[in-house]
Design an enzyme around this catalytic site. Structure first.
Site, PDB file in Angstrom:
ATOM      1  N   SER A 170     -29.323  55.418  11.848  1.00 46.40           N
ATOM      2  CA  SER A 170     -28.616  56.437  12.628  1.00 46.40           C
ATOM      3  C   SER A 170     -28.591  56.019  14.109  1.00 46.40           C
ATOM      4  CB  SER A 170     -29.278  57.799  12.418  1.00 46.40           C
ATOM      5  OG  SER A 170     -28.434  58.848  12.831  1.00 46.40           O
ATOM      6  N   GLU A 264     -20.212  60.040   4.585  1.00 46.33           N
ATOM      7  CA  GLU A 264     -20.826  60.343   5.873  1.00 46.33           C
ATOM      8  C   GLU A 264     -19.780  60.439   6.983  1.00 46.33           C
ATOM      9  OE1 GLU A 264     -24.460  58.507   7.160  1.00 46.33           O
ATOM     10  OE2 GLU A 264     -24.536  57.315   5.325  1.00 46.33           O
ATOM     11  N   HIS A 294     -26.822  60.612   4.368  1.00 45.67           N
ATOM     12  CA  HIS A 294     -27.180  59.924   5.606  1.00 45.67           C
ATOM     13  C   HIS A 294     -28.626  59.407   5.519  1.00 45.67           C
ATOM     14  CE1 HIS A 294     -26.867  58.971   9.829  1.00 45.67           C
ATOM     15  NE2 HIS A 294     -27.902  59.730  10.141  1.00 45.67           N
TER      16      HIS A 294
END
Length: 337
Positions: A170, A264, A294
Site C-alpha cells: 500500500s 482494488e 487489498h
C-alpha cells in the site's frame, strides 16, 4: 503464479484462469466489506492506529522460533526504531527492508512483522521494518527521510546493495518505490530487487480504477483517499516522484515484482507502474489476482491465497539474492496456519 503476468525481458504474457477462490477468501472479502471498510471510512488516524495494533496482536502470529529485536538509530529528527525479524532458519546474508502500509497515517512494524516472519522463513533471510514517522504529525518528507536512513544504515552495517531487497505494501509500497527512485536519481547503488503488495504509487489519484472499482474494493473507501493524501502531502506537489513514484524514472532499476487484486481501487496504480518499468527496460513481473482484497498477503496465517502469494514473493526474493534452491514445493512452517 496465477493471474496476469508480464516480464519485460521475455515479453508480456498472461494467465487468465487462476484457481477457484477458497471459502476462506470469500469469507475474508465479506468480513472486510462489512467491518473494515466502514471503519476506515469513519475512523481518525489515531483510532485506525489503535485498532490495527489490536487486530494485529489477535490475528497475526509468526512461525515458531522467530526472534524479534529492536534497533534504534539516533538522528537529528529523533530516534528511528527498526524492528528486526530473525526467522528460525535464515541462512542467507540477505535482508528484506520492508515498509508497512497504512496510508502514511497508521500501521507500524508491529502490525506487519508476523507477515515478514513468514516471508523471511520462506526466503531464508532476515527482515528489517522501520517504524517510519507518520502523518499528519509528520508529513512529507519525514517518511522518505526515514526510509533513506534505514537503507543507508544497512549499508553501514556491512550489507552490500546486492544483499538488500526492498518491499512494502500500500503506502509502504509507494514509499519503497520512492526510495528506489531517489537512489537511482542520485546515482547511488540500488538494491538487489523490490516487491510491492497493492502499492499506492499516484497521489494525484488519477487512476481510472479509483472510480471503476470504488464499489468492488472491499477494503479501501474512495471517500478517504484524498483526505489521507492531503495529511501526508500538506502543500507538497502530488506529482513529485518522491511521493508518487508513478512519475519517476527507473532506468537501471533492479528486478521488480508487483501484485494487486483486480477489484482494488489501486489496481491502476500497479498497472500504470508496470508500464513505466517496461518503458525504462526494467525486469518486471506483475501478478494481478482475481477477487483478492487489498494487501491480502498479511492474512497468511489462515488464508491459502495469502500463503501462495508469500511463496511467490519468496521465490522472487531468493532469485534476486541469487540463493540456491527451488521453493516451488516448499510450504510455510506448520504453525503458520
Amino acid at each position: 503464479m496465477t493471474g496476469k503476468t508480464s516480464r519485460q525481458k521475455s515479453g508480456p504474457r498472461s494467465r487468465k484462469n487462476g484457481p477457484e477462490m477458497s471459502l476462506r477468501l470469500h469469507l475474508a472479502n465479506l468480513v472486510l466489506r462489512l467491518f473494515e471498510k466502514p471503519h476506515l471510512t469513519r475512523a481518525t488516524p489515531q483510532e485506525q492506529r489503535k485498532a490495527f495494533e489490536r487486530k494485529a496482536r489477535f490475528l497475526f502470529h509468526p512461525p515458531r522460533g522467530t526472534v524479534f529485536y529492536w534497533q534504534h538509530l539516533k538522528r537529528p529528527s529523533g530516534s528511528l526504531h527498526l524492528q528486526w525479524v530473525q526467522p528460525a532458519k535464515a541462512p542467507h546474508r540477505g535482508v528484506i527492508l520492508y515498509f508497512h502500509g497504512g496510508g502514511y497515517v497508521f500501521g507500524s512494524a508491529r502490525t506487519h512483522r508476523a507477515m515478514l516472519a513468514k516471508l523471511g522463513s520462506l526466503a531464508g533471510c532476515k527482515a528489517c521494518l522501520p517504524d517510519y514517522r507518520l502523518a499528519p504529525e509528520h508529513p512529507f518528507p519525514a517518511a522518505l527521510e526515514d526510509a533513506q536512513a534505514s537503507y543507508h544504515d544497512l549499508l553501514c552495517q556491512g550489507y552490500q546493495p546486492e544483499n538488500i531487497v526492498l518491499g512494502g505494501d500500500s503506502a509502504g509500497g509507494g514509499l519503497a518505490l520512492a526510495l528506489l527512485h531517489s537512489l537511482l536519481s542520485q546515482g547511488q547503488a540500488s538494491p538487489a530487487g523490490i516487491f510491492c503488495f497493492s502499492p499506492l504509487t499516484d497521489l494525484t489519484f488519477s487512476g481510472l480504477s479509483l472510480h471503476s472499482n470504488a464499489r468492488s474494493d472491499v477494503v479501501l473507501p474512495l471517500v478517504r483517499a484524498r483526505d489521507v493524501g492531503q495529511m501526508y502531502l500538506r502543500e507538497h506537489d502530488p506529482s513529485d516522484p518522491h511521493v508518487s513514484p508513478l512519475f519517476g524514472a527507473f532506468t537501471g532499476a533492479p528486478p521488480v515484482f508487483l501484485t494487486v487484486g483486480d477489484r482494488e481501487i489501486l489496481l491502476d496504480d500497479t498497472r500504470r507502474m508496470v508500464e513505466i518499468f517496461e518503458r525504462d527496460g526494467v525486469d518486471i513481473v506483475c501478478d494481478i489476482r482475481r477477487n483478492h482484497p487489498h494487501v491480502w498477503p498479511i492474512l497468511g496465517g489462515w488464508l491459502p491465497e495469502a500463503r501462495a502469494s508469500l511463496r511467490d514473493t519468496a521465490t522472487f526474493v531468493r532469485r534476486v539474492l541469487d540463493v540456491a534452491g527451488d521453493l516451488t514445493a516448499e510450504t510455510l512452517p506448520p504453525d503458520a496456519g
